[in-house]
Design an enzyme around this catalytic site. Structure first.
Site, PDB file in Angstrom:
ATOM      1  N   SER A  43     -11.234  -0.911  -0.581  1.00 29.50           N
ATOM      2  CA  SER A  43      -9.947  -0.895   0.134  1.00 29.50           C
ATOM      3  C   SER A  43     -10.138  -1.198   1.607  1.00 29.50           C
ATOM      4  O   SER A  43      -9.265  -1.777   2.252  1.00 29.50           O
ATOM      5  CB  SER A  43      -9.293   0.483   0.016  1.00 29.50           C
ATOM      6  OG  SER A  43      -8.586   0.627  -1.171  1.00 29.50           O
ATOM      7  N   HIS A  48      -3.740   6.086   3.602  1.00 28.99           N
ATOM      8  CA  HIS A  48      -4.484   4.900   3.155  1.00 28.99           C
ATOM      9  C   HIS A  48      -3.942   3.611   3.767  1.00 28.99           C
ATOM     10  O   HIS A  48      -4.689   2.801   4.333  1.00 28.99           O
ATOM     11  CB  HIS A  48      -4.429   4.847   1.629  1.00 28.99           C
ATOM     12  CG  HIS A  48      -5.282   3.806   0.996  1.00 28.99           C
ATOM     13  ND1 HIS A  48      -4.813   2.551   0.653  1.00 28.99           N
ATOM     14  CD2 HIS A  48      -6.570   3.836   0.608  1.00 28.99           C
ATOM     15  CE1 HIS A  48      -5.784   1.858   0.083  1.00 28.99           C
ATOM     16  NE2 HIS A  48      -6.866   2.611   0.044  1.00 28.99           N
ATOM     17  N   ASP A  53       0.831  -1.199   0.000  1.00 27.57           N
ATOM     18  CA  ASP A  53       0.000   0.000   0.000  1.00 27.57           C
ATOM     19  C   ASP A  53       0.874   1.261   0.000  1.00 27.57           C
ATOM     20  O   ASP A  53       1.930   1.281  -0.627  1.00 27.57           O
ATOM     21  CB  ASP A  53      -0.919  -0.047   1.235  1.00 27.57           C
ATOM     22  CG  ASP A  53      -2.263   0.609   0.994  1.00 27.57           C
ATOM     23  OD1 ASP A  53      -2.298   1.844   0.878  1.00 27.57           O
ATOM     24  OD2 ASP A  53      -3.273  -0.109   0.924  1.00 27.57           O
TER      25      ASP A  53
END
EC number: 3.4.21.62
Length: 381
Positions: free
Chosen positions: A327, A170, A138
């Site tokens: 996600s 994120h 990520d």
């Protein structure tokens, strides 16, 4: 005097010619660089014994610049202009030349999802993900967050070399859903005792080249990860990306990937890559009422669903926040795989996947819901 004038005239003419030639060369160089793009050059299997130097020569001779040669994929990332692409495609040692596409994080923006997938039932039995290594491929993980225990990692983003800095937040959010600690603060992850590894392949804008992702997956293979979480994807397939994902799975790793946030488009699949590859577990998102999130991608490639709406998790700087996206659904599946492996350490990745899919709660048409909502309590029986 006349001779002196002639000499000055010749000197001026030569200077003018040199200046024009240099300007023309500069213009050509500028023109060439403006057409250069990033590609992945794959070599034929019959050339697998070809040395790294020879592969580099093949690309360099065509005017390309090699950026990186892969370990498990018989290919190299390179910068090429249009002429080099055409010439490489004709080279007998080259199997394919494909653009080095860019993937993006699948996020839109308490952990009710932890209870929704029945994780507390395993926690109460003492199974919390101990001795299971999870690679979060990520944007990095903020290792200073008090609710996270990051054991290691690596960065493959050339301009951002610290895997423990997360400019987009994120990766830190994803990591918290997988394994936020059971420490009386903040939130609780699906597998709070799992070992997190920050594999940075997305930059601070949430984007990353496919070649960076390939490098990240290769790192996970080389470092014996048990689970890979990829809350990212792109709309375009890649031979090299598929090859390394398949290699990860054949190496025994459970690979969970976000299906995408493209919603539905009639009968057309909107699942992105790498989730679209059969070897991955493609994860869609539902809300707290088990309804498919409107943004969740659909298609025959969809495998399972997990909570992905208003998911509360960790953020950089020791903070917390709620995000939406497939996600956010995917780390529920990665965490569930870690819980199962902590209870059944001898199970193969194929067994873990089969149990997650075969015990999922049916929610509706598989095109929209896959096998249904994962139930880790049932899967671990």
């Amino acid at each position: 005097m006349r001779s002196k004038k002639l000499w000055i005239s010749l000197l001026f003419a030569l200077t003018l010619i040199f200046t024009m030639a240099f300007s023309n060369m500069s213009a050509q160089a500028a023109g060439k660089s403006s057409t250069e793009k990033k590609y992945i050059v794959g070599f034929k299997q019959t050339m697998s014994a070809m040395s790294s130097a020879k592969k580099k020569d093949v690309i360099s001779e065509k005017g390309g610049k090699v950026q990186k040669q892969f370990k498990y994929v018989n290919a190299a990332a390179a910068t090429l202009d249009e002429k080099a692409v055409k010439e490489l495609k004709k080279d007998p040692s080259v199997a394919y030349v494909e653009e080095d596409h860019i993937a993006h994080e699948y996020a839109q923006s308490v952990p009710y999802g932890i209870s929704q997938i029945k994780a507390p039932a395993l926690h109460s039995q003492g199974y919390t993900g101990s001795n299971v290594k999870v690679a979060v491929i990520d944007s990095g993980i903020d290792s200073s967050h008090p609710d996270l225990n990051v054991r290691g990692g690596a960065s493959f983003v050339p301009s951002e070399t610290n895997p423990y800095q997360d400019g987009s937040s994120h990766g830190t959010h994803v990591a918290g859903t997988i394994a936020a600690l059971n420490n009386s603060i903040g939130v609780l992850g699906v597998a709070p005792s799992a070992s997190l590894y920050a594999v940075k392949v997305l930059d601070s804008t949430g984007s990353g080249q496919y070649s960076w992702i390939i490098n990240g997956i290769e790192w996970a293979i080389s470092n014996n990860m048990d689970v890979i979480n990829m809350s990212l994807g792109g709309p375009t397939g890649s031979t090299a990306l598929k090859t390394v994902v398949d290699k990860a799975v054949s190496s025994g790793i459970v690979v969970a990937a976000a299906a995408g946030n493209e919603g539905s488009s009639g009968s057309t699949s909107t699942v992105g890559y790498p989730a679209k590859y059969p070897s991955t577990i493609a994860v869609g998102a539902v809300n707290s009422s088990n309804q498919r999130a409107s943004f969740s991608s659909v298609g025959s490639e969809l495998d399972v669903m997990a909570p992905g709406v208003s998911i509360q998790s960790t953020l950089p700087g020791g903070t917390y926040g709620a995000y939406n996206g497939t996600s956010m659904a995917t780390p529920h599946v990665a965490g569930a795989a870690a819980l199962i492996l902590s209870k059944h350490p001898t199970w193969t990745n194929a067994q873990v996947r089969d149990r997650l899919e075969s015990t999922a709660t049916y929610l509706g048409n598989s095109f929209y819901y896959g096998k249904g909502l994962i139930n880790v309590q049932a899967a671990a029986q």
